[in-house]
Write a protein that holds these residues in place. Structure first.
Motif, PDB file in Angstrom:
ATOM      1  N   LEU A 164       7.326  10.039  -2.291  1.00 39.34           N
ATOM      2  CA  LEU A 164       6.820   9.759  -0.949  1.00 39.34           C
ATOM      3  C   LEU A 164       6.419   8.292  -0.811  1.00 39.34           C
ATOM      4  O   LEU A 164       6.695   7.663   0.207  1.00 39.34           O
ATOM      5  CB  LEU A 164       5.637  10.669  -0.612  1.00 39.34           C
ATOM      6  CG  LEU A 164       5.034  10.414   0.772  1.00 39.34           C
ATOM      7  CD1 LEU A 164       5.984  10.908   1.856  1.00 39.34           C
ATOM      8  CD2 LEU A 164       3.693  11.088   0.911  1.00 39.34           C
ATOM      9  N   TRP A 169      -0.475  10.118   6.942  1.00 40.77           N
ATOM     10  CA  TRP A 169      -0.471  10.329   5.493  1.00 40.77           C
ATOM     11  C   TRP A 169      -1.898  10.450   4.946  1.00 40.77           C
ATOM     12  O   TRP A 169      -2.168  11.312   4.110  1.00 40.77           O
ATOM     13  CB  TRP A 169       0.283   9.242   4.755  1.00 40.77           C
ATOM     14  CG  TRP A 169       0.024   9.307   3.277  1.00 40.77           C
ATOM     15  CD1 TRP A 169      -0.548   8.358   2.498  1.00 40.77           C
ATOM     16  CD2 TRP A 169       0.274  10.421   2.406  1.00 40.77           C
ATOM     17  NE1 TRP A 169      -0.669   8.796   1.198  1.00 40.77           N
ATOM     18  CE2 TRP A 169      -0.165  10.069   1.121  1.00 40.77           C
ATOM     19  CE3 TRP A 169       0.814  11.688   2.585  1.00 40.77           C
ATOM     20  CZ2 TRP A 169      -0.079  10.921   0.026  1.00 40.77           C
ATOM     21  CZ3 TRP A 169       0.907  12.550   1.491  1.00 40.77           C
ATOM     22  CH2 TRP A 169       0.464  12.157   0.232  1.00 40.77           C
ATOM     23  N   TRP A 206      -2.429   1.643   3.277  1.00 36.91           N
ATOM     24  CA  TRP A 206      -1.074   1.995   3.685  1.00 36.91           C
ATOM     25  C   TRP A 206      -0.655   1.252   4.949  1.00 36.91           C
ATOM     26  O   TRP A 206       0.457   0.738   5.033  1.00 36.91           O
ATOM     27  CB  TRP A 206      -0.948   3.503   3.892  1.00 36.91           C
ATOM     28  CG  TRP A 206      -0.545   4.198   2.638  1.00 36.91           C
ATOM     29  CD1 TRP A 206      -1.317   5.016   1.867  1.00 36.91           C
ATOM     30  CD2 TRP A 206       0.709   4.102   1.973  1.00 36.91           C
ATOM     31  NE1 TRP A 206      -0.606   5.425   0.773  1.00 36.91           N
ATOM     32  CE2 TRP A 206       0.640   4.883   0.811  1.00 36.91           C
ATOM     33  CE3 TRP A 206       1.889   3.415   2.236  1.00 36.91           C
ATOM     34  CZ2 TRP A 206       1.706   5.009  -0.078  1.00 36.91           C
ATOM     35  CZ3 TRP A 206       2.950   3.534   1.362  1.00 36.91           C
ATOM     36  CH2 TRP A 206       2.861   4.322   0.222  1.00 36.91           C
ATOM     37  N   GLY A 255      -2.674  13.735   3.090  1.00 31.91           N
ATOM     38  CA  GLY A 255      -2.828  13.551   1.652  1.00 31.91           C
ATOM     39  C   GLY A 255      -4.255  13.346   1.199  1.00 31.91           C
ATOM     40  O   GLY A 255      -4.494  12.954   0.056  1.00 31.91           O
ATOM     41  N   MET A 289       8.042   6.028   2.053  1.00 29.66           N
ATOM     42  CA  MET A 289       7.246   5.612   3.219  1.00 29.66           C
ATOM     43  C   MET A 289       7.816   4.355   3.877  1.00 29.66           C
ATOM     44  O   MET A 289       7.857   4.262   5.107  1.00 29.66           O
ATOM     45  CB  MET A 289       5.789   5.367   2.818  1.00 29.66           C
ATOM     46  CG  MET A 289       5.004   6.632   2.555  1.00 29.66           C
ATOM     47  SD  MET A 289       4.439   7.455   4.036  1.00 29.66           S
ATOM     48  CE  MET A 289       2.985   6.483   4.404  1.00 29.66           C
TER      49      MET A 289
END
Length: 190
Positions: free
Chosen positions: A168, A63, A91, A67, A172
């Motif tokens: 998203l 990600w 994250w 991203g 996740m």
């Protein structure tokens, strides 16, 4: 006096990490929290959770890479190759922290099937996500300038991002859990 349960210690450590954003740079906090997790799992004799930690790390890396153009903060966070280390380690640490808290109740749902276990995980992950995002935005003034033109979620006024990115963020956690489940990590724990 009895010792605090491991669940209490885990929950306090998650809260402490969030609170440390107010003292140190948030990117440094999540990097140290992430790296400390390895030692913490060894000390608490939960090395069986290393694979969950690896899955969280892999998802975060994917990600953070995909991203990377979606992140640009109002604070000077470390970046490598255009990848925000705050997003990367945040994250990974956040997904794993959610699982760590979930793991204390997993035994209750062990034979209840995927959907019930997923429901319990989501009941931990979504509130933790909202609390972390709300506190980061309103208390510690961490704003993603790349997404500042977007309206935040109602009530908490957090997660200022395009709707697809908000979706998203909420997806996740379930994706992480589903990957761990498909790898049979849930059913092979000690």
């Amino acid at each position: 006096m009895s010792r605090p349960s491991l669940l209490t210690v885990d929950a306090l450590l998650v809260a402490l990490v969030i609170a440390l954003f107010g003292i140190f740079s948030a990117d440094q906090v999540v990097i140290v929290a992430y790296l400390s997790t390895i030692l913490y799992l060894v000390v608490t004799k939960r090395t069986n959770l290393f694979l969950h930690f690896a899955v969280a790390s892999a998802m975060a890396a994917i990600w953070a890479f995909l991203g990377r153009s979606e992140y640009g903060y109002n604070q000077p966070f470390l970046a490598v190759g255009g990848i925000s280390l705050f997003a990367l380690f945040g994250w990974a640490a956040g997904l794993f922290a959610s699982y760590l808290l979930f793991s204390h109740e997993e035994h209750i749902f062990h034979r209840k099937g995927f959907l019930r276990q997923l429901g319990l995980f989501v009941a931990i992950y979504w509130p933790l996500l909202i609390v972390a995002e709300t506190v980061a935005y309103h208390v510690f003034d961490i704003h993603n300038l790349a997404a500042s033109a977007y309206v935040g979620l109602p009530l908490c006024d957090c997660l200022h991002a395009p709707r697809w990115m908000q979706a998203l963020y909420f997806a996740m956690g379930p994706m992480f859990f589903a990957i761990c489940w498909s790898l049979r990590l849930e059913r092979t724990r000690k």
